[in-house]
Write an enzyme that holds these catalytic residues in place. Structure first.
Site, mmCIF file in Angstrom:
data_model
loop_
_atom_site.group_PDB
_atom_site.id
_atom_site.type_symbol
_atom_site.label_atom_id
_atom_site.label_comp_id
_atom_site.label_asym_id
_atom_site.label_seq_id
_atom_site.Cartn_x
_atom_site.Cartn_y
_atom_site.Cartn_z
ATOM 1 C CG ASP A 147 -2.271 0.539 1.001
ATOM 2 O OD1 ASP A 147 -2.419 1.366 0.100
ATOM 3 O OD2 ASP A 147 -3.198 0.187 1.754
ATOM 4 C CD GLU A 180 0.724 5.635 -7.026
ATOM 5 O OE1 GLU A 180 1.012 6.833 -7.072
ATOM 6 O OE2 GLU A 180 -0.038 5.085 -7.857
ATOM 7 C CD1 TRP A 181 -4.654 3.243 -3.199
ATOM 8 C CD2 TRP A 181 -3.705 5.118 -2.428
ATOM 9 N NE1 TRP A 181 -4.306 3.030 -1.895
ATOM 10 C CE2 TRP A 181 -3.724 4.156 -1.391
ATOM 11 C CE3 TRP A 181 -3.160 6.377 -2.181
ATOM 12 C CZ2 TRP A 181 -3.205 4.428 -0.120
ATOM 13 C CZ3 TRP A 181 -2.645 6.637 -0.916
ATOM 14 C CH2 TRP A 181 -2.674 5.667 0.097
ATOM 15 N N GLY A 182 -3.012 4.936 -8.172
ATOM 16 C CA GLY A 182 -3.036 5.565 -9.491
ATOM 17 C C GLY A 182 -2.456 6.960 -9.573
ATOM 18 C CG ASP A 202 -9.481 1.943 -0.865
ATOM 19 O OD1 ASP A 202 -8.495 1.952 -1.631
ATOM 20 O OD2 ASP A 202 -9.394 1.741 0.358
HETATM 21 C C1 GLA Z 1 -5.963 1.232 1.501
HETATM 22 C C2 GLA Z 1 -6.075 0.252 0.340
HETATM 23 C C3 GLA Z 1 -7.206 -0.737 0.614
HETATM 24 C C4 GLA Z 1 -6.946 -1.480 1.903
HETATM 25 C C5 GLA Z 1 -6.747 -0.499 3.062
HETATM 26 C C6 GLA Z 1 -6.261 -1.184 4.323
HETATM 27 O O1 GLA Z 1 -7.084 2.040 1.615
HETATM 28 O O2 GLA Z 1 -6.293 0.948 -0.861
HETATM 29 O O3 GLA Z 1 -7.349 -1.653 -0.460
HETATM 30 O O4 GLA Z 1 -5.802 -2.298 1.748
HETATM 31 O O5 GLA Z 1 -5.789 0.506 2.718
HETATM 32 O O6 GLA Z 1 -6.017 -0.278 5.361
#
Ligand code: GLA
Length: 400
Positions: A147, A180-182, A202
């Site tokens: 993450d 890394e969410w992009g 998410d």
């Molecule tokens: C981030 C990630 C999620 C999950 C949470 C856990 O938000 O994007 O997929 O793993 O952390 O805390």
């Protein structure tokens, strides 16, 4: 001379083995704790889940990675700086759990974070990468989701490359899932770093709700679509960066979770097939309905997601109340998803005589969810669809 050839072959083979290429030639499939259980996890429920997945056919359908997301670890590292299992939730320890899963035909996945703390405040990997990779190898870990919380202004490519190098140095083949969410457009740099990379924030279990950090699957679908402008007039978006061994990851499945109607779960699952997305189930598989079990294990739908050509699909048409998504499959076949994006039941149609030149001529049409062949592309396809439901089709050229 022969000895020299053998030596060269060994060197070449070990160079490839060390890089862990070829681990996920089709999108990885499994189950992850986070979407339903968040921090309420322990070894008992993990084992119950695995046993349920054996009974309900999920393991044999390909869902083999069981991934413990955030909160599996103790709040502190041990005196030597090692990560350790949470003593109450996982009293038998990680090695024992990994062995238990392996003995039942699963692969063992675990989560950590590139920053100093995970998103839930547990010890992160920053500065401990090589030590942690050795620990993961010792525990028999096969998959690492990594993450991006608390990473400050670190450079994502550098941070993830450091962890990749640590995994390589530990020498156990581990699928490396970049979360890394992009933000830094990982699709542009991550192909040689990890096997899959998150493209957005998410997901949550609704169709199109927008929350600050979590969004419904339709919002994620649109976000992923808009991340890069059409490059070649066909592949609208970042699909061109995916392929066998490396995948865009629009986040885990919400299929079967309470905030989605059955139609919405079905459409979500179908579109994740068009996207060649990793399929990490995120529901309580110990308690799911027969319809959701059948959906998650449907062979024809999974064959689309797992198609060996590994080409991600794209949105071909969008009009008020209707979207058409298409994906090229091996052998000249195509998958098509017709989404009722309106809020009412409606009869939707695909007229194949308009713009479907890429099919290369007349095709037979198979309706995957109705389990029937429904004629050819010479006639328009029509179907009554509930709000947010899809028709999921597989079309095959008629060889003349
Ligand atoms: C981030 C990630 C999620 C999950 C949470 C856990 O938000 O994007 O997929 O793993 O952390 O805390």
């Amino acid at each position: 001379m022969r000895k020299l050839i053998v030596l060269c072959l060994c060197l070449v083979t070990s160079a490839f083995a060390q890089k862990f290429e070829g681990l996920v030639l089709t999108p990885p499939m499994g189950w992850n704790t986070w979407n339903t259980f968040a921090s309420n996890i322990d070894e008992f429920m993990i084992k119950e889940t695995a046993e349920a997945m054996i009974k309900n056919g999920m393991r044999d359908a390909g869902y083999v990675y069981i991934v413990l997301d955030d909160t599996w670890s103790a709040m502190e590292r041990d005196a030597q700086g090692n990560l350790q299992a949470h003593p109450v939730k996982f009293p038998s320890g990680m090695k024992a759990l990994g062995d238990w899963l392996h003995a039942r035909g699963f692969k063992f996945g675990i989560y950590n974070c590139a920053g100093r703390k995970t998103c839930a405040g547990y010890p992160g990997g920053w500065g401990h990468e090589f030590q942690d990779a050795l620990k993961y190898a010792e525990w028999g870990v096969d998959y690492l989701k990594y993450d991006w919380c608390t990473a400050g202004d670190a450079n994502p490519k550098d941070a993830y490359t450091r962890m990749r190098d640590a995994l390589w140095a530990a020498k156990r083949p581990i699928v490396f899932s970049i979360c890394e969410w992009g933000g830094s457009k990982p699709w542009e740099w991550a192909k040689d770093v990890g096997h899959l990379w998150r493209t957005t924030g998410d997901i949550t279990d609704c169709y199109d709700c927008i929350q600050r950090w979590e969004n419904g699957w339709k919002v994620i679908l649109d976000l992923q679509h808009s991340q890069v402008q059409p490059a070649d007039g066909q592949n609208n978006g970042i699909g061109k960066f995916a392929g066998p061994g490396h995948w865009n990851d629009p986040d885990m499945l919400e299929v079967g979770n309470a905030g989605l109607t059955f139609a919405e779960s079905r459409a979500h699952f179908s579109l994740w097939g068009i996207l060649a997305a990793p399929l990490m189930a995120g529901n309580d598989v110990r308690k799911m309905s027969p319809e959701i079990t059948a959906l998650l294990t449907d062979k024809e739908a999974l064959a689309i997601n797992q198609d060996p050509l590994g080409k991600q699909g794209w949105r071909f048409r969008r009009e008020p109340g209707r979207e058409i998504w298409v994906r090229e499959l091996a052998g000249g076949e195509w998958a098509i998803a017709l989404l009722n994006s309106g809020d009412e039941t409606a009869e939707l149609e695909i007229d194949f005589s308009h713009g479907f030149w890429f099919l290369g001529g007349e095709c037979t049409v198979r309706d995957i969810w109705d389990k029937q062949d429904v004629g050819t592309t010479a006639q328009p396809f029509k179907k009554q669809l509930a709000a947010h439901d899809v028709a999921y089709l597989r079309v095959k050229p008629i060889k003349k």
